[in-house]
Scaffold this motif. Structure first.
Motif, PDB file in Angstrom:
ATOM      1  N   PRO A  32       1.034  -1.667   0.410  1.00  0.00           N
ATOM      2  CA  PRO A  32      -0.113   0.229   0.143  1.00  0.00           C
ATOM      3  C   PRO A  32       1.028   1.414   0.134  1.00  0.00           C
ATOM      4  N   ALA A  33       2.389   1.373   0.794  1.00  0.00           N
ATOM      5  CA  ALA A  33       2.957   2.389   0.811  1.00  0.00           C
ATOM      6  C   ALA A  33       3.870   2.945  -0.994  1.00  0.00           C
ATOM      7  N   ALA A  34       3.449   1.330  -1.772  1.00  0.00           N
ATOM      8  CA  ALA A  34       4.846   1.707  -2.806  1.00  0.00           C
ATOM      9  C   ALA A  34       3.468   2.774  -3.613  1.00  0.00           C
ATOM     10  N   PRO A  35       4.116   3.407  -5.140  1.00  0.00           N
ATOM     11  CA  PRO A  35       3.749   4.408  -6.394  1.00  0.00           C
ATOM     12  C   PRO A  35       2.832   3.337  -6.586  1.00  0.00           C
ATOM     13  N   VAL A  36       1.655   3.739  -7.310  1.00  0.00           N
ATOM     14  CA  VAL A  36       0.971   3.016  -7.807  1.00  0.00           C
ATOM     15  C   VAL A  36       1.407   3.296  -9.906  1.00  0.00           C
ATOM     16  N   LEU A  37       1.806   2.508 -10.305  1.00  0.00           N
ATOM     17  CA  LEU A  37       1.881   2.891 -11.834  1.00  0.00           C
ATOM     18  C   LEU A  37       1.043   3.772 -12.872  1.00  0.00           C
ATOM     19  N   PRO A  38       1.444   5.110 -12.947  1.00  0.00           N
ATOM     20  CA  PRO A  38      -0.243   6.196 -13.303  1.00  0.00           C
ATOM     21  C   PRO A  38      -0.994   6.275 -14.412  1.00  0.00           C
ATOM     22  N   THR A  39      -0.640   5.192 -15.726  1.00  0.00           N
ATOM     23  CA  THR A  39      -0.887   4.881 -16.475  1.00  0.00           C
ATOM     24  C   THR A  39      -1.981   3.449 -16.747  1.00  0.00           C
ATOM     25  N   PHE A  40      -2.279   2.987 -17.611  1.00  0.00           N
ATOM     26  CA  PHE A  40      -3.257   1.900 -17.607  1.00  0.00           C
ATOM     27  C   PHE A  40      -2.682   0.794 -18.612  1.00  0.00           C
ATOM     28  N   TYR A 361      13.390  -2.205  -5.791  1.00  0.00           N
ATOM     29  CA  TYR A 361      12.937  -3.012  -6.926  1.00  0.00           C
ATOM     30  C   TYR A 361      12.929  -4.568  -6.952  1.00  0.00           C
ATOM     31  N   LEU A 362      13.857  -4.588  -5.255  1.00  0.00           N
ATOM     32  CA  LEU A 362      13.909  -6.356  -5.446  1.00  0.00           C
ATOM     33  C   LEU A 362      15.724  -6.597  -5.880  1.00  0.00           C
ATOM     34  N   GLY A 363      16.288  -5.855  -6.483  1.00  0.00           N
ATOM     35  CA  GLY A 363      17.597  -5.312  -6.625  1.00  0.00           C
ATOM     36  C   GLY A 363      17.478  -5.804  -8.118  1.00  0.00           C
ATOM     37  N   PHE A 364      16.791  -5.649  -8.541  1.00  0.00           N
ATOM     38  CA  PHE A 364      17.085  -5.848 -10.609  1.00  0.00           C
ATOM     39  C   PHE A 364      16.108  -4.314 -10.586  1.00  0.00           C
ATOM     40  N   ARG A 377       9.271  -0.722 -12.778  1.00  0.00           N
ATOM     41  CA  ARG A 377       7.855  -1.424 -12.096  1.00  0.00           C
ATOM     42  C   ARG A 377       7.053  -2.480 -13.392  1.00  0.00           C
ATOM     43  N   GLY A 378       7.166  -2.186 -14.541  1.00  0.00           N
ATOM     44  CA  GLY A 378       6.087  -2.330 -15.179  1.00  0.00           C
ATOM     45  C   GLY A 378       7.083  -4.199 -16.021  1.00  0.00           C
ATOM     46  N   LEU A 379       5.685  -4.374 -16.779  1.00  0.00           N
ATOM     47  CA  LEU A 379       6.156  -5.562 -17.713  1.00  0.00           C
ATOM     48  C   LEU A 379       7.109  -5.900 -18.387  1.00  0.00           C
ATOM     49  N   ASN A 380       7.475  -5.178 -19.253  1.00  0.00           N
ATOM     50  CA  ASN A 380       8.171  -4.807 -20.395  1.00  0.00           C
ATOM     51  C   ASN A 380       9.731  -4.897 -19.872  1.00  0.00           C
TER      52      ASN A 380
END
Length: 408
Positions: A32-40, A361-364, A377-380
């Motif tokens: 809940p404290a992490a930023p949310v990706l702004p786009t959809f 990002y867990l070291g990545f 944070r994203g998929l790609n």
């Protein structure tokens, strides 16, 4: 003749490590404290977290992750007004709309979502048809911010939407008009949106891109004979561009005329994605010669494991070890060739080793876009894609996301 082999399960000790890492990814993406990706969208937006949470809920039986996915989907549905859309990390409203439409089709088809999306999808059909025509007028066939972004969505809609079929007619007619070459030398399509016009070979901009789209459309049964004919001549051209890997390391140039040493072995560039497109085309065509050549090219890549020979600096789907794993795993499933299965397991095991950074990002970290939170944070390019890859591996392919990474 197509061969289907079940994906390999990770070794027992690796499974333990990957499971622990997956739980960390799930906690990070839903903190809940992490930023949310702004786009959809799915590539760099909230759609990627929705997809992850649905797969994670199905894999673990923890239905709270479905609840979180629905919360995010409600947020996404409130962001669809183009007048209030705000770009982030170069995002584009129409690209994200195509990705979202693809996601909704997938979630409904796979049973992750019990929701009547007919009205919204019909509206997306209309909007993307106009955007696709805009791209075609500019000879832009790209899968990201081009005609094939909409085209990929319309493939998912072909049996539900008359508009989708009409749009696919327009797109196939354009592919016929824009193709170059002839039946003697094969067909190709020039990329007009990156620097000077270039004839690329791979999945991201070139022959592999068009072939993967045509293969997906062929499997729907829509205008299948025409898709097969284009695939035949596209494969013919592609195989004629081959280089000597003893000299160039790669069997294909990144684009025609670029005869340098090419070490890329990722999803978007290099021999591996091109091989995947060729194998799928050969299966459509039932062409043993094309299939044998594609497998031979792919097997040569399995000996490349050093950083200098692969350029796999990070763990991401597009440019890193996750993408290499997913390509080899799919090639093993398609062909049954043991070398592809072994290579898949190698790159899966390598993915946790790319977590070498002191970050959130867990070291990545994305090798090319370390300063961009949406990439991280994203998929790609980021941690969500790594998490989806772990889910694919640990479920032995049951929680596959090939629809979103050009492999289906």
């Amino acid at each position: 003749m197509e061969t289907l082999t079940l994906p390999l399960a990770p070794a027992t000790d690796l499974t333990t490590d990957l499971t622990a890492l997956l739980e960390q990814v799930a906690a990070l993406l839903n903190d809940p404290a992490a930023p949310v990706l702004p786009t959809f969208g799915v590539g760099h937006g909230k759609g990627s977290t929705i997809l992850f949470n649905c797969h994670y809920a199905a894999h673990t039986g923890r239905t709270a992750y479905y609840d979180r996915a629905l919360e995010l989907l409600e947020q996404v549905l409130g962001q669809l007004d183009p007048r209030t859309y705000k770009s982030n990390f170069g995002s584009n409203y129409y690209q994200e709309l195509a990705e979202l439409g693809n996601l909704l089709c997938y979630l409904l088809r796979a049973g992750h979502l019990d929701w009547d999306g007919a009205a919204l999808l019909a509206k997306i059909d209309e909007v993307l048809d106009q955007r696709m025509r805009h791209f075609l007028a500019r000879k832009n066939l790209e899968r990201v911010n081009g005609a094939l972004s909409a085209g990929t969505y319309f493939v998912r809609r072909v049996h539900q939407s008359a508009q989708a079929r009409q749009s696919l007619d327009t797109l196939l007619d354009a592919l016929q008009t824009l193709r170059e070459g002839d039946k003697e030398t094969g067909y190709y399509w020039t990329c007009h949106v990156i620097v000077e016009p270039r004839v690329y070979t791979g999945l991201s901009h070139g022959s592999g891109l068009v072939m993967s789209f045509l293969t997906a459309l062929y499997h729907t049964g829509y205008r299948a004979a025409e898709c097969a004919e284009l695939l035949h001549y596209a494969a013919k051209f592609l195989l004629r561009t081959r280089l000597d890997p003893a000299t160039h390391l790669s069997s294909f140039p990144l684009w025609r005329g670029k005869n340098d040493r090419t070490n890329n072995l990722c999803l978007v560039y290099g021999d591996l994605g091109t091989t995947h497109a060729l194998v799928r085309a050969a299966d459509v065509l039932d062409n043993d010669a094309y299939r044998a050549e594609a497998i031979a090219i792919g097997e040569l890549t399995t000996h490349r494991t050093s950083l200098d020979d692969t350029y796999l600096h990070d763990g991401s789907v597009f440019y890193g070890t996750s993408g290499a794993y997913l390509l080899y795993d799919s090639l093993h499933e398609l062909t049954g060739v043991p070398a592809f299965g072994a290579a898949a397991q190698h790159w899966l095991a390598q993915t946790p080793t790319r977590a070498q950074h002191d970050n959130a990002y867990l070291g990545f970290s994305s090798y090319f876009f370390a300063d961009q939170p949406a990439a991280q944070r994203g998929l790609n390019l980021g941690i969500t894609g790594i998490g989806l890859t772990l889910l694919h591996a640990l479920s032995q392919g049951r929680h596959d996301f090939a629809d979103f990474i050009w492999l289906a």
